[in-house]
Design an enzyme around this catalytic site. Structure first.
Site, mmCIF file in Angstrom:
data_model
loop_
_atom_site.group_PDB
_atom_site.id
_atom_site.type_symbol
_atom_site.label_atom_id
_atom_site.label_comp_id
_atom_site.label_asym_id
_atom_site.label_seq_id
_atom_site.Cartn_x
_atom_site.Cartn_y
_atom_site.Cartn_z
ATOM 1 N N HIS B 122 0.848 -1.192 0.000
ATOM 2 C CA HIS B 122 0.000 0.000 0.000
ATOM 3 C C HIS B 122 0.884 1.242 0.000
ATOM 4 O O HIS B 122 1.986 1.217 0.552
ATOM 5 C CB HIS B 122 -0.910 0.001 1.230
ATOM 6 C CG HIS B 122 -1.971 1.054 1.135
ATOM 7 N ND1 HIS B 122 -1.748 2.357 1.501
ATOM 8 C CD2 HIS B 122 -3.239 0.992 0.659
ATOM 9 C CE1 HIS B 122 -2.846 3.062 1.284
ATOM 10 N NE2 HIS B 122 -3.765 2.259 0.770
ATOM 11 N N GLU B 170 -3.669 3.091 -7.188
ATOM 12 C CA GLU B 170 -4.023 4.228 -6.341
ATOM 13 C C GLU B 170 -3.033 5.365 -6.527
ATOM 14 O O GLU B 170 -2.033 5.424 -5.805
ATOM 15 C CB GLU B 170 -3.994 3.817 -4.865
ATOM 16 C CG GLU B 170 -4.969 2.741 -4.483
ATOM 17 C CD GLU B 170 -5.149 2.693 -2.966
ATOM 18 O OE1 GLU B 170 -6.270 2.847 -2.500
ATOM 19 O OE2 GLU B 170 -4.134 2.514 -2.255
#
Lengths: 251, 251, 251, 251
Positions: B122, B170
């Protein structure tokens, strides 16, 4: 390629040097095969040690016509370029813009010192994928060479997808040892070469880890790679020129 | 969650669950489209907050038949599985074998708690390529799902080459905002979908960053991705069920 | 202290528990001597393993009256508190406020799970001084206990200056081994105890690294420390209760 | 630098330089007050920029007799020493022995380049306590100066306990700004000076963050510190000599 006596300037080792035309030109390219020596920061590669190895690299490069590039400590980038006219890579570059980053090394600093490229993601200095991509892109935009280090076939494939100039495969378990990857695990090399061809055929593959003799280098080239990345066998040698001479002897 | 007439077990959301046959079987698979909610560690997702969101996810999943998975804090993995029968991902897993690693989280610990997979890399917890590859491989061997996060087309391509189950794109500049990537930059999605197809067509793509409405989710699916990864718009909502209901409304 | 048969609740092990009066009260305090077992993330301490060790700790604590606290994986904090009524520390806490920090563990999450404190700066999870100070201050404000790990006399002194509840001295070269610091290097213990007394006499010192027998624990206490921090000798034991019984036998 | 009438050698700025007698002698010491300029890696401090600032430092140091030291990028350590005879600190040093550490900077490399010391633990390059202690000890053994950066009174106290030559207090929120710590928060300075006196009175305190004028420097000295550590106000100045002249004007 042997018998040359004259001192080569850096120019003949570079196929194209395009400092004058920034955008559309291809970046600096090194002749194949390439022997890239990572000086790391051994006692033998600090200060005068770096000059000793650079002298040896200049000498063997002149004799053989083979491109020998060095990746010294930051403070030796400029002296080595300046005194020995050898293609120099930084060992690392930080994926940051110039600014308030105490102790970091942005790309313009290594470029200004004269480096023509940088190692990226060496197993001793791992980066995130986002940071590797930043470095590869920034080096390309600055017309410098990127040599990204990988550790197996899967990561070689992933890193080739970023389009660096070189991927150097160094299985961590072989780094610094006396068994070369081309002996211990030739499949990792041929598998990587195949994978890279499928992903991005313009990426060149170097064989790393455990390279210590002319036979290793010859095998590396025969397995389809365009040279070697090595360190301790040259840096810690009593006579670096003798080792380098052996390394290029079967090319 | 009160008046639900029939409580779904986790099973219908999983296409195959192959705990019994370790090797040759395909790992657990989730139905497409997937809405994966990363609870991060907001005040609203700690302790009872996690239960509140899990209840909402259970409810909307039951109503709509859409798979809603959660990635809670480690201590909420087991309670959420146990009480709400929801597919749960860990937010991170450390690429280490069980052993002397104080404060780290090896794969067997999240598996033992009941997680069916893990987020990897992430943007708030970047890993090296070598570590991402270790995690993806270990999750596959444990028949768990890997959802690797990328930040642009180039890194999506690189990460797809590692063969994870999902790549979630993202762009860091959109995370936590009110502009979804599908609005701000649809090319990054379509470019990623194309790139992934060329590299490894079995990898699924999720759209991340800025997802906040049913329209965002619909666009994400229309652009060729198999669902969304989102966080703050659900976690920080006054009524998470209402938001989730809206998110799945146009599927 | 021996012969007690009744099951102690957590209360008697805590000198004061001040959840009701936030500010002016002293935080939770544990009775001296303290045996603090870091479960790390060994195969033996994941899932059911943690319960096995907690049961042993409960049993030996009941028999002996000695405080035995555990530092399990995050997901086992609440189950261990809940089922075994044992004082539990987190192995680590991230120096961040609750928010968008995927995969991190802010203080309110471990507090909400029931931890009464946290290890900070274990040699397997080093933090910067700024982050240690943030953690120590945040734990104090939350009326939780901080146990900061140091590696020699100089760092013990530095860390004591931050005013944590405990400093645990663990020379890295002894961690996980069969030679206890109190045997190998008693000077590091006595030197640390002296240094801490001069810097901040309210800080308690624990002896860590290589503790494996009642004699080690006895020596640790005789050298002026208020207990021990240990891991593998309990976690990897075939019979953790037997080991724990031996550890507290000479107190 | 052209018309300077008498070029000062480095010697007068150093109270003792003890290269010849390794062990028993005191390490290099700089005259108080000290103005230490961290060049970071701004566009203005890369390559020729570093020379421009070094020339200004040389000039103002000659005029005023005040010690002005610089912390440039690694590649500029030797050129600045060599051409401008200015005391030079590295911005960072890695707590590793020379060896296989690609991209790292061990102490002997900065010493060999001519640095007389190093910044340690700058807020832009935080280290663990164990690593700070290693660096401080190694610098002392190499008779070099350590300047450890702290961020508040508590961390100043902790770091002073490690016995560095200097602790420089830089509240992170003021770094790079136009409000000096001596204006914004004089208590952090006086508190730090007091704390350091109690812990280890041989440690000198520098005031950092937001220093931009002679008044700031004067206040810093009046509050009991022995100089300043600053960066952007000199590095980004159109005329660094004018700024330096102002900075030392009220001493």
């Amino acid at each position: 390629m042997k018998e040359r006596t004259k001192r080569l300037s850096l120019a003949p080792l570079l196929i194209s040097n395009t400092k004058t035309n920034y955008r559309p030109m291809k970046p600096t390219t090194l002749k194949t095969p390439l022997v890239l020596v990572n000086l790391k920061c051994y006692t033998e590669s600090i200060g005068n040690g770096a000059h000793r190895i650079a002298r040896a690299a200049r000498e063997v490069s002149d004799e053989s016509g083979i491109t020998i590039a060095l990746a010294p400590l930051y403070m030796d980038i400029h002296p080595i370029i300046h005194h020995y006219d050898i293609p120099v890579f930084a060992q690392h570059v930080d994926p940051v813009e110039p600014g308030a980053h105490t102790g970091r090394m942005p790309l313009p600093a290594i470029k200004s010192a004269g480096a023509i490229g940088s190692l990226v993601n060496h197993s001793e200095y791992r980066l995130s994928v986002a940071d590797i991509e930043k470095n590869v892109t920034a080096l390309r935009q600055a017309q410098m060479l990127s040599c990204v280090c990988s550790n197996n076939v899967a990561t070689t494939k992933a890193l080739a997808a970023l389009g660096p100039d070189y991927v150097a495969i160094e299985p961590p378990e072989l780094i610094g040892g006396k068994i070369s990857v081309s002996e211990a695990n030739p499949e990792i090399i041929t598998g990587s070469v195949d994978a890279v061809r499928n992903i991005n055929s313009s990426v060149k593959v170097l064989t790393g880890a455990g390279i210590h003799s002319g036979t290793c280098v010859k095998t590396a080239v025969e397995l389809g790679t365009e040279g070697v990345l090595l360190a301790s066998s040259v840096v810690k040698a009593e006579d670096p020129a003798a080792i380098l001479r052996d390394l290029v002897s079967l090319l």
